[in-house]
Scaffold this motif. Sequence first.
Motif, PDB file in Angstrom:
ATOM      1  N   PRO A 405       0.830  -1.215   0.000  1.00 12.52           N
ATOM      2  CA  PRO A 405       0.000   0.000   0.000  1.00 12.52           C
ATOM      3  C   PRO A 405       0.859   1.256   0.000  1.00 12.52           C
ATOM      4  N   TYR A 406       1.154   1.758  -1.193  1.00  9.70           N
ATOM      5  CA  TYR A 406       2.076   2.895  -1.308  1.00  9.70           C
ATOM      6  C   TYR A 406       1.446   4.187  -0.793  1.00  9.70           C
ATOM      7  N   LEU A 407       0.171   4.386  -1.032  1.00  8.37           N
ATOM      8  CA  LEU A 407      -0.534   5.579  -0.544  1.00  8.37           C
ATOM      9  C   LEU A 407      -1.769   5.128   0.225  1.00  8.37           C
ATOM     10  N   ARG A 408      -1.889   5.615   1.457  1.00  2.00           N
ATOM     11  CA  ARG A 408      -3.024   5.222   2.304  1.00  2.00           C
ATOM     12  C   ARG A 408      -3.767   6.468   2.794  1.00  2.00           C
ATOM     13  N   TYR A 409      -5.032   6.265   3.138  1.00  2.00           N
ATOM     14  CA  TYR A 409      -5.825   7.358   3.685  1.00  2.00           C
ATOM     15  C   TYR A 409      -5.249   7.810   5.030  1.00  2.00           C
ATOM     16  N   LEU A 413      -4.307  11.587   6.342  1.00  2.00           N
ATOM     17  CA  LEU A 413      -4.738  12.170   7.617  1.00  2.00           C
ATOM     18  C   LEU A 413      -3.556  12.631   8.450  1.00  2.00           C
ATOM     19  N   LEU A 414      -2.467  11.848   8.429  1.00  2.00           N
ATOM     20  CA  LEU A 414      -1.275  12.232   9.188  1.00  2.00           C
ATOM     21  C   LEU A 414      -0.617  13.468   8.587  1.00  2.00           C
ATOM     22  N   MET A 415      -0.526  13.526   7.250  1.00  2.00           N
ATOM     23  CA  MET A 415       0.044  14.722   6.612  1.00  2.00           C
ATOM     24  C   MET A 415      -0.818  15.943   6.901  1.00  2.00           C
ATOM     25  N   PHE A 416      -2.130  15.781   6.867  1.00  2.00           N
ATOM     26  CA  PHE A 416      -3.044  16.887   7.140  1.00  2.00           C
ATOM     27  C   PHE A 416      -2.855  17.389   8.572  1.00  2.00           C
ATOM     28  N   ALA A 417      -2.679  16.463   9.502  1.00  2.00           N
ATOM     29  CA  ALA A 417      -2.484  16.841  10.902  1.00  2.00           C
ATOM     30  C   ALA A 417      -1.189  17.632  11.082  1.00  2.00           C
TER      31      ALA A 417
END
Length: 417
Positions: A405-409, A413-417
């Motif tokens: 899973p190279y890109l996960r939701y 969410l972590l980048m947004f935080a």
Amino acid sequence: MKLKYFILTGLALTALSSCDDYLEVEAPSKYTNEYVFNKESEIEYALNGVYAKMLNNNTYGSKYLTTFCFNSDVDFNANSNEASANNTYRRFDCNSEGSDLASTWSAAYSGVETANNFIYNLQNSEIYNDENEALTQMMGEAKVIRAIFYNDLIDLWGDIPFNLNPTYTKENFVDPIVDRTEIRKQLINDLISIAPKMKFSSEIENTVERISKEACWAMIARLALSAGGYSLHPDKENAASRGKMQRPENYKEFYQIARDYCDSVITSGTHALTLSYQDVFTNECNFIVSNADDVIFEIPFTKKTSGNIGYDQGPTGNNYEGYTEGLNTWGKAGGGARLAAHYRYSFDELDLRRDFINGMWYYLYDGTPSIRADYTVHNNKWSKFWNSRNDFETISEGSTGINYPYLRYTDVLLMFA
């Protein structure tokens, strides 16, 4: 589903009607760029070739998850040999003779070149236009894959050679070294321009095994967050210096881009966290693809052909004279991707991830479980033993075909935080 991404290369054979035909120089079955990129079905086959470059064990199939990442206070590879060697990157003891560097560098740039070739020829195709949704979607997929290769090259090497055109179109075959921030800036703008023309994962036949609009947005955010962050830069005035950590002066602009495109993924409502943490990874080990949950894009490996996910990770499964027997009908598992034993104590006692991730046992060749009695535990996020249907054989080892899973939701969410 996975078979759409397993590239079968073959030769078209033609019958020889006479001796004269045998001496024909121009084969009638020759596939030229003009032929391939003026027929939609052939363009899709060519795109499969771009995806195939991600399956190489010198990059995402193995080395990115083993050779170049086991040197933290969490992940490492157990080794009883105290002597350094050419390829001991995990211990920071490597040297310029290390062959792993060259093989990974070459494999990654081969992926870049294949993506560049696809993008260039599709852009110059007579049938390509912004109104053709299928072709603009494929263009977006190739551009995201190119950005993935470049971004991970930067993570390993910093400032690198950079070009967005295939080699055969250039007068100078030696690409200049370009500053990492400038590379990421160009890639961000490239993806921003194509993202509106792409489809959501729910609209794509092969779901999250293909790159979607959400995956493009998430990749823009990852590029921007990396561009705005600190990284080690060389001191060009002092060759003996180890360099210094710095970030660009306009880092807040990159952070704003990251926030905006994370927000685009979140507000689209196309992904959610309905599965448990454990199920996200055990589903992958059972080849179950979930379209609207945590995973946004997973690299689509093919069983018995590519990928060592679940062989390097998870409990060791020993073999005897080349095969396993008894309860162990899954075959051998290397289990070399270890975690520090004390890592377990960094979890809250109520954290449900703790007992799943930290594997304290392994299996003998007949399937008998045994306690791991050293300073490591196994990284149990993936394992071929989690496959409930037992899609493997007693003689199997790597090439599990388990997706990554190279890109996960959760990444978003972590980048947004």
